[in-house]
Design a protein around this motif. Structure first.
Motif, PDB file in Angstrom:
ATOM      1  N   PHE A  93     -57.510-125.981 -31.524  1.00 13.61           N
ATOM      2  CA  PHE A  93     -56.926-126.086 -30.186  1.00 13.61           C
ATOM      3  C   PHE A  93     -55.979-124.904 -29.910  1.00 13.61           C
ATOM      4  O   PHE A  93     -55.961-124.365 -28.800  1.00 13.61           O
ATOM      5  CB  PHE A  93     -56.199-127.426 -29.986  1.00 13.61           C
ATOM      6  CG  PHE A  93     -57.121-128.634 -29.929  1.00 13.61           C
ATOM      7  CD1 PHE A  93     -58.484-128.482 -29.675  1.00 13.61           C
ATOM      8  CD2 PHE A  93     -56.629-129.925 -30.101  1.00 13.61           C
ATOM      9  CE1 PHE A  93     -59.337-129.573 -29.610  1.00 13.61           C
ATOM     10  CE2 PHE A  93     -57.477-131.038 -30.046  1.00 13.61           C
ATOM     11  CZ  PHE A  93     -58.833-130.855 -29.802  1.00 13.61           C
ATOM     12  N   LEU A  96     -58.185-122.023 -29.067  1.00 12.03           N
ATOM     13  CA  LEU A  96     -58.742-122.107 -27.703  1.00 12.03           C
ATOM     14  C   LEU A  96     -57.665-121.782 -26.654  1.00 12.03           C
ATOM     15  O   LEU A  96     -57.948-121.135 -25.649  1.00 12.03           O
ATOM     16  CB  LEU A  96     -59.360-123.489 -27.449  1.00 12.03           C
ATOM     17  CG  LEU A  96     -60.611-123.818 -28.280  1.00 12.03           C
ATOM     18  CD1 LEU A  96     -61.089-125.239 -28.010  1.00 12.03           C
ATOM     19  CD2 LEU A  96     -61.760-122.826 -27.991  1.00 12.03           C
ATOM     20  N   GLU A  97     -56.428-122.199 -26.914  1.00  7.31           N
ATOM     21  CA  GLU A  97     -55.325-121.864 -25.994  1.00  7.31           C
ATOM     22  C   GLU A  97     -55.087-120.353 -25.950  1.00  7.31           C
ATOM     23  O   GLU A  97     -54.697-119.801 -24.933  1.00  7.31           O
ATOM     24  CB  GLU A  97     -54.019-122.543 -26.446  1.00  7.31           C
ATOM     25  CG  GLU A  97     -53.949-124.007 -26.096  1.00  7.31           C
ATOM     26  CD  GLU A  97     -52.766-124.709 -26.774  1.00  7.31           C
ATOM     27  OE1 GLU A  97     -52.407-125.799 -26.322  1.00  7.31           O
ATOM     28  OE2 GLU A  97     -52.220-124.176 -27.766  1.00  7.31           O
ATOM     29  N   PHE A 119     -59.042-119.549 -18.114  1.00  2.43           N
ATOM     30  CA  PHE A 119     -59.059-120.863 -18.760  1.00  2.43           C
ATOM     31  C   PHE A 119     -57.695-121.522 -18.609  1.00  2.43           C
ATOM     32  O   PHE A 119     -56.685-120.924 -18.967  1.00  2.43           O
ATOM     33  CB  PHE A 119     -59.357-120.733 -20.263  1.00  2.43           C
ATOM     34  CG  PHE A 119     -60.776-120.370 -20.571  1.00  2.43           C
ATOM     35  CD1 PHE A 119     -61.789-121.306 -20.447  1.00  2.43           C
ATOM     36  CD2 PHE A 119     -61.102-119.090 -20.986  1.00  2.43           C
ATOM     37  CE1 PHE A 119     -63.111-120.963 -20.729  1.00  2.43           C
ATOM     38  CE2 PHE A 119     -62.423-118.740 -21.270  1.00  2.43           C
ATOM     39  CZ  PHE A 119     -63.431-119.688 -21.144  1.00  2.43           C
ATOM     40  N   THR A 121     -55.659-124.649 -19.999  1.00  2.00           N
ATOM     41  CA  THR A 121     -55.783-125.625 -21.089  1.00  2.00           C
ATOM     42  C   THR A 121     -54.683-126.676 -21.005  1.00  2.00           C
ATOM     43  O   THR A 121     -53.571-126.389 -20.575  1.00  2.00           O
ATOM     44  CB  THR A 121     -55.712-124.923 -22.461  1.00  2.00           C
ATOM     45  OG1 THR A 121     -54.511-124.146 -22.498  1.00  2.00           O
ATOM     46  CG2 THR A 121     -56.893-124.002 -22.685  1.00  2.00           C
ATOM     47  N   ARG A 123     -53.144-130.027 -23.443  1.00  2.00           N
ATOM     48  CA  ARG A 123     -53.203-130.952 -24.583  1.00  2.00           C
ATOM     49  C   ARG A 123     -52.877-132.335 -24.065  1.00  2.00           C
ATOM     50  O   ARG A 123     -51.745-132.602 -23.671  1.00  2.00           O
ATOM     51  CB  ARG A 123     -52.173-130.556 -25.642  1.00  2.00           C
ATOM     52  CG  ARG A 123     -52.583-129.331 -26.406  1.00  2.00           C
ATOM     53  CD  ARG A 123     -51.721-129.142 -27.615  1.00  2.00           C
ATOM     54  NE  ARG A 123     -51.974-127.820 -28.169  1.00  2.00           N
ATOM     55  CZ  ARG A 123     -52.291-127.598 -29.436  1.00  2.00           C
ATOM     56  NH1 ARG A 123     -52.364-128.609 -30.280  1.00  2.00           N
ATOM     57  NH2 ARG A 123     -52.488-126.372 -29.856  1.00  2.00           N
ATOM     58  N   PHE A 129     -58.154-132.630 -25.821  1.00  2.00           N
ATOM     59  CA  PHE A 129     -57.832-131.313 -25.285  1.00  2.00           C
ATOM     60  C   PHE A 129     -58.752-131.031 -24.097  1.00  2.00           C
ATOM     61  O   PHE A 129     -59.939-131.347 -24.143  1.00  2.00           O
ATOM     62  CB  PHE A 129     -58.100-130.297 -26.404  1.00  2.00           C
ATOM     63  CG  PHE A 129     -57.723-128.882 -26.112  1.00  2.00           C
ATOM     64  CD1 PHE A 129     -56.409-128.447 -26.290  1.00  2.00           C
ATOM     65  CD2 PHE A 129     -58.670-127.957 -25.693  1.00  2.00           C
ATOM     66  CE1 PHE A 129     -56.054-127.120 -26.050  1.00  2.00           C
ATOM     67  CE2 PHE A 129     -58.322-126.631 -25.447  1.00  2.00           C
ATOM     68  CZ  PHE A 129     -57.011-126.207 -25.630  1.00  2.00           C
ATOM     69  N   GLU A 130     -58.198-130.473 -23.046  1.00  2.00           N
ATOM     70  CA  GLU A 130     -59.021-130.117 -21.881  1.00  2.00           C
ATOM     71  C   GLU A 130     -58.919-128.637 -21.585  1.00  2.00           C
ATOM     72  O   GLU A 130     -57.848-128.040 -21.741  1.00  2.00           O
ATOM     73  CB  GLU A 130     -58.545-130.888 -20.648  1.00  2.00           C
ATOM     74  CG  GLU A 130     -59.056-132.305 -20.623  1.00  2.00           C
ATOM     75  CD  GLU A 130     -58.664-133.044 -19.347  1.00  2.00           C
ATOM     76  OE1 GLU A 130     -58.935-134.245 -19.300  1.00  2.00           O
ATOM     77  OE2 GLU A 130     -58.089-132.420 -18.422  1.00  2.00           O
ATOM     78  N   MET A 131     -60.024-128.096 -21.132  1.00  2.00           N
ATOM     79  CA  MET A 131     -60.079-126.665 -20.877  1.00  2.00           C
ATOM     80  C   MET A 131     -60.889-126.457 -19.597  1.00  2.00           C
ATOM     81  O   MET A 131     -62.053-126.874 -19.534  1.00  2.00           O
ATOM     82  CB  MET A 131     -60.820-126.052 -22.073  1.00  2.00           C
ATOM     83  CG  MET A 131     -60.686-124.597 -22.224  1.00  2.00           C
ATOM     84  SD  MET A 131     -61.205-124.177 -23.893  1.00  2.00           S
ATOM     85  CE  MET A 131     -60.996-122.418 -23.776  1.00  2.00           C
ATOM     86  N   LYS A 173     -64.996-128.258 -16.271  1.00  2.00           N
ATOM     87  CA  LYS A 173     -63.983-128.797 -17.204  1.00  2.00           C
ATOM     88  C   LYS A 173     -64.649-129.232 -18.506  1.00  2.00           C
ATOM     89  O   LYS A 173     -65.634-129.972 -18.483  1.00  2.00           O
ATOM     90  CB  LYS A 173     -63.261-129.979 -16.551  1.00  2.00           C
ATOM     91  CG  LYS A 173     -62.240-130.623 -17.470  1.00  2.00           C
ATOM     92  CD  LYS A 173     -61.154-131.368 -16.719  1.00  2.00           C
ATOM     93  CE  LYS A 173     -61.602-132.737 -16.295  1.00  2.00           C
ATOM     94  NZ  LYS A 173     -60.500-133.508 -15.676  1.00  2.00           N
TER      95      LYS A 173
END
Ligand code: HEM
Length: 179
Positions: A93, A96-97, A119, A121, A123, A129-131, A173
């Protein structure tokens, strides 16, 4: 679009299909570059669209599947070329952030003409986790392949759901749950 994306794409096509297929998709597309790419050059995004579309026709594979496969393929190139981006993040995560906050920022410094997605992001909690992907190039399937490989790289078991926020695919998403 940066040349590295094209050189890697054609390398993948040769590896997964054949040199004949590479030749075919170049010949059946109308390319200003004539299909000659250098990794630091910049080429029209339309050339990538034509190459993927012709590959889809030639191999009877769907474009989204091919873009996702390409995302998975290019992950290892990024890892080999830029190991520091991976070493500074201890978990998936955080990595990805770091794409939007750090990696693509550095890419932009290196190549001023790079055209990168945005992106956002979030938490949700320790395991969710959403992106949100936003880009007029509509390459969320490519992003999906890269995200999946990122999760595997950090040895994280996960499930992922995808929701189209805009019907044309320019905003998508990803909801990722760590198991
Ligand atoms: C070390 C890691 C990475 C590097 C060096 C990197 C670099 C780049 C470069 C050079 C481009 C092409 C820009 C252009 O053609 O103008 C690009 C595009 C892109 N990158 Fe990254 N990237 C990395 C990781 C990731 C990851 C993990 C994702 C996962 C979501 C991602 C998502 C994308 C997407 C979706 C595009 C396509 C352009 C668009 O959709 O607008 N990248 N990246």
């Amino acid at each position: 679009m940066k040349g590295i994306v094209f050189t890697e794409f054609l390398e993948m096509v040769e590896e997964k299909f054949s040199y004949e297929v590479v030749d075919y998709i170049i010949e059946s597309s109308e390319l200003k570059s004539k299909g000659i790419y250098t990794s630091v050059g910049t080429y029209e995004y339309d050339e990538m669209l034509q190459l993927v579309t012709n590959l889809s026709k030639k191999t009877n594979s769907e474009v989204p599947f091919l873009l996702k496969t390409f995302g998975k393929y290019i992950f290892s190139t990024f890892h080999k070329s830029y190991p520091a981006f991976f070493n500074r993040c201890g978990d998936a995560f955080t990595f990805l952030e770091s794409i939007d906050k750090h990696i693509h920022v550095e890419v932009k410094k290196l190549y001023d003409d790079a055209r990168l997605p945005v992106f956002q992001t979030t938490r949700i909690d320790d395991s969710n986790f959403e992106m949100i992907y936003t880009s007029e190039r509509k390459m969320s399937d490519f992003a999906e392949g890269l995200i999946e490989e990122s999760m595997s790289y950090y040895k994280t078991d996960f499930s992922m759901n995808k929701v189209m926020l805009k019907p044309d695919g320019s905003q998508v998403k990803f909801m990722i749950t760590q198991k």
